[in-house]
Design an enzyme around this catalytic site. Structure first.
Site, PDB file in Angstrom:
ATOM      1  N   HIS A  89       0.854  -1.199   0.000  1.00  0.00           N
ATOM      2  CA  HIS A  89       0.000   0.000   0.000  1.00  0.00           C
ATOM      3  C   HIS A  89       0.883   1.240   0.000  1.00  0.00           C
ATOM      4  O   HIS A  89       1.979   1.240   0.570  1.00  0.00           O
ATOM      5  CB  HIS A  89      -1.002   0.008   1.161  1.00  0.00           C
ATOM      6  CG  HIS A  89      -0.412   0.095   2.542  1.00  0.00           C
ATOM      7  ND1 HIS A  89      -0.063   1.287   3.125  1.00  0.00           N
ATOM      8  CD2 HIS A  89      -0.133  -0.860   3.466  1.00  0.00           C
ATOM      9  CE1 HIS A  89       0.403   1.068   4.354  1.00  0.00           C
ATOM     10  NE2 HIS A  89       0.376  -0.228   4.582  1.00  0.00           N
ATOM     11  N   ASP A  91      -0.398   4.454   0.812  1.00  0.00           N
ATOM     12  CA  ASP A  91      -0.819   5.473   1.764  1.00  0.00           C
ATOM     13  C   ASP A  91      -0.077   5.273   3.083  1.00  0.00           C
ATOM     14  O   ASP A  91       0.461   4.201   3.357  1.00  0.00           O
ATOM     15  CB  ASP A  91      -2.332   5.436   1.983  1.00  0.00           C
ATOM     16  CG  ASP A  91      -2.774   4.186   2.728  1.00  0.00           C
ATOM     17  OD1 ASP A  91      -2.477   3.078   2.231  1.00  0.00           O
ATOM     18  OD2 ASP A  91      -3.400   4.307   3.791  1.00  0.00           O
ATOM     19  N   ASP A 122       6.489   1.293   6.356  1.00  0.00           N
ATOM     20  CA  ASP A 122       5.062   0.963   6.286  1.00  0.00           C
ATOM     21  C   ASP A 122       4.324   1.966   5.406  1.00  0.00           C
ATOM     22  O   ASP A 122       3.860   2.984   5.890  1.00  0.00           O
ATOM     23  CB  ASP A 122       4.483   0.977   7.703  1.00  0.00           C
ATOM     24  CG  ASP A 122       3.024   0.605   7.762  1.00  0.00           C
ATOM     25  OD1 ASP A 122       2.537  -0.040   6.818  1.00  0.00           O
ATOM     26  OD2 ASP A 122       2.365   0.970   8.755  1.00  0.00           O
ATOM     27  N   GLU A 156      -5.178   1.862   3.159  1.00  0.00           N
ATOM     28  CA  GLU A 156      -5.041   0.800   4.164  1.00  0.00           C
ATOM     29  C   GLU A 156      -4.969   1.365   5.577  1.00  0.00           C
ATOM     30  O   GLU A 156      -5.570   0.830   6.505  1.00  0.00           O
ATOM     31  CB  GLU A 156      -3.785  -0.031   3.863  1.00  0.00           C
ATOM     32  CG  GLU A 156      -3.684  -1.326   4.658  1.00  0.00           C
ATOM     33  CD  GLU A 156      -3.074  -1.179   6.036  1.00  0.00           C
ATOM     34  OE1 GLU A 156      -3.243  -2.087   6.864  1.00  0.00           O
ATOM     35  OE2 GLU A 156      -2.412  -0.140   6.301  1.00  0.00           O
ATOM     36  N   GLU A 157      -4.253   2.475   5.743  1.00  0.00           N
ATOM     37  CA  GLU A 157      -4.064   3.024   7.084  1.00  0.00           C
ATOM     38  C   GLU A 157      -5.337   3.630   7.656  1.00  0.00           C
ATOM     39  O   GLU A 157      -5.467   3.768   8.868  1.00  0.00           O
ATOM     40  CB  GLU A 157      -2.956   4.076   7.069  1.00  0.00           C
ATOM     41  CG  GLU A 157      -1.581   3.558   6.667  1.00  0.00           C
ATOM     42  CD  GLU A 157      -0.972   2.590   7.663  1.00  0.00           C
ATOM     43  OE1 GLU A 157      -1.646   2.258   8.666  1.00  0.00           O
ATOM     44  OE2 GLU A 157       0.163   2.145   7.444  1.00  0.00           O
ATOM     45  N   HIS A 422       4.064   3.832  12.439  1.00  0.00           N
ATOM     46  CA  HIS A 422       2.982   4.654  12.998  1.00  0.00           C
ATOM     47  C   HIS A 422       3.478   5.655  14.037  1.00  0.00           C
ATOM     48  O   HIS A 422       2.669   6.432  14.559  1.00  0.00           O
ATOM     49  CB  HIS A 422       1.871   3.795  13.623  1.00  0.00           C
ATOM     50  CG  HIS A 422       1.148   2.931  12.649  1.00  0.00           C
ATOM     51  ND1 HIS A 422      -0.079   2.365  12.938  1.00  0.00           N
ATOM     52  CD2 HIS A 422       1.441   2.511  11.388  1.00  0.00           C
ATOM     53  CE1 HIS A 422      -0.495   1.644  11.913  1.00  0.00           C
ATOM     54  NE2 HIS A 422       0.428   1.731  10.953  1.00  0.00           N
TER      55      HIS A 422
END
Length: 449
Positions: A89, A91, A122, A156-157, A422
């Site tokens: 992903h 995003d 990520d 996705e996030e 994150h």
């Protein structure tokens, strides 16, 4: 061929850094309230063109139900060959407080051998890993032995479900024999790991009301019920004295049979302060991969600064419940709701608002694809492969498993614990991109042959 591929990947690492620098610079947070949608659109276009250049002539950006664009493309392989789906992903999570970063979050910066930036691991690092594997095959003159599908998600996030809806609406786009989900990572740098289980999610928001409005704590304090105190009482019933999650009716003694997670290593990975104990009565691996875990994500009540000598009439909390494979998230959410209502003291008014749920996931490791993947990872890292779980959730895995029950689904990636995904100062170890790209190139050259 093996050494040719290893050499090709190594020679491609400067380009991998250039690609990751370009991607990290795009503020592709899939939330128009925080960043312009043009940032995500630019990232989607970059990904589409990058994979088009690697032979995915049949590729497009498809708008999904949540408004995000999923980049989906196909590259044909030999006649009669199986199909491999490569997922990632583009995003990212918002950077949060940029003052907590050691370098600008949207500028890829090298420090002590690691590359820092939001999305570096990520999951833009995994986008680059896929590209590097494909480029290495081309540089070594090796054709993949399978048909290839690339899927790059754009939300996705945010967890808004656009890609899962697309899987159900147009399953023919995603049909595959082997699915490589590049959105996890090794248990530590240099330790090849395949993730075989994911916890699901069942969030709720609980609101407590006790009074018509604020009243003086000196005049009415004592018999007047305080909403914050009532909420604290309710929340205190969700864990026992050891820190185990104790939602009435929810099993919390599951065991884990895969690789272990050293307690000292976990303390370091999580940044646990000196003298603070780890919670839960099971092993670390059981606590993070096999058992339910409830986290209080936020509380609405008066802040300390500016608070008055008044009894608070209303208070709320958002709760995050992670559930392991074998637990129905909808049932877990109901159990949590019932528990909260039963725990409410003094007849206070309580409202529990459910949020969306996500199913847990577990995969079989007995198929031919897993055998080939394990072999490729072992050759790339020079070490035996371990199987681990992950405490987080990837709802797409369950959607794919429902649509394609015969497909093998394996989760790999560059996101080992030091990456701090994150969080401020997210980073990636470039050796993980290099080794995983080499392993994926080996796998794609062997699978189906």
């Amino acid at each position: 061929m093996t050494e040719e591929l290893r050499t090709a990947v190594g020679e491609l690492m400067p380009r991998a850094r250039e690609d990751l620098s370009a991607l990290v610079a795009m503020k592709s947070v899939a939330d128009a309230r925080q960043y312009p949608p043009e940032e995500c659109a630019a990232a989607a276009h970059w990904v589409l063109e990058a994979f088009r250049a690697q032979g995915f002539a049949d590729i497009e950006a498809i708008e999904t139900s949540d408004g995000s664009a999923a980049v989906v493309g196909r590259r044909p392989g030999p006649g009669g060959a199986p199909t491999v789906l490569l997922y990632c992903h583009y995003d990212v999570q918002p950077p949060g407080n940029e003052e907590l970063w050691g370098s600008p979050p949207f500028t890829l910066t090298e420090r002590d051998g690691r590359w820092y930036g939001r999305g570096a691991s990520d999951c833009k690092g995994n986008v680059v890993m896929h590209l590097t594997a494909l480029r290495a095959l081309a540089a070594a003159g090796v054709d993949p032995s399978a048909h290839l599908t690339i899927v790059a998600e754009g939300s996705e996030e945010m967890g808004t479900g656009g890609l899962e809806d697309l899987v159900r609406e147009r399953p023919e786009l995603f049909a595959a024999d082997m699915i490589l989900i590049a959105d996890t990572g090794n248990t530590e740098v240099g330790e090849p790991t395949i993730t075989t289980s994911l916890r699901g999610i069942a969030n709720v928001v609980v609101h407590v009301s006790t009074l018509e409005g604020e009243i003086h704590s000196g005049v009415f304090g004592g018999p007047a019920p305080d909403a914050i105190t009532a909420l604290v009482h309710i929340l205190s019933t969700l864990h026992d004295s050891a820190g185990n999650t104790t939602v009435e009716g929810l099993t919390n003694d599951q065991e884990w049979a895969g690789v272990s997670y050293d307690g000292d290593q976990f303390r370091s990975d999580a940044g646990v302060l000196e003298g603070v104990q780890l919670t839960g009565s099971g092993s670390v691996a059981e606590q993070v991969w096999a058992r339910p875990a409830l986290t209080i994500l936020g509380i609405d009540c008066p802040p300390v600064v500016g608070s008055a000598a008044a009894i608070t009439p209303r208070a709320s909390a958002r709760l995050n419940l992670r559930v392991p494979p074998g637990t129905d998230p909808a049932q877990a959410q109901k159990l949590l709701t019932d528990h909260l209502r039963a725990a409410a003291p003094w007849g206070v008014h309580i409202e529990v608002v459910p949020e969306s749920t996500g199913s847990p996931f577990s995969s079989s490791t007995e198929g031919a694809g897993f055998a080939q993947l394990k072999s490729a990872l072992t050759d790339a890292y020079g070490r035996e492969v371990g199987f681990a779980g992950q405490g987080g959730s990837i709802p797409l895995c369950s959607a794919l498993a429902e649509q394609f029950p015969d497909a093998e689904i394996a989760l790999i990636g560059v996101e080992e614990p030091q990456c701090r995904i994150h969080a401020p100062d997210e980073s990636v170890d470039p050796s993980e991109i290099e080794n995983l790209a080499f392993a994926e190139a080996l796998f794609l050259s062997r699978y189906g042959s």
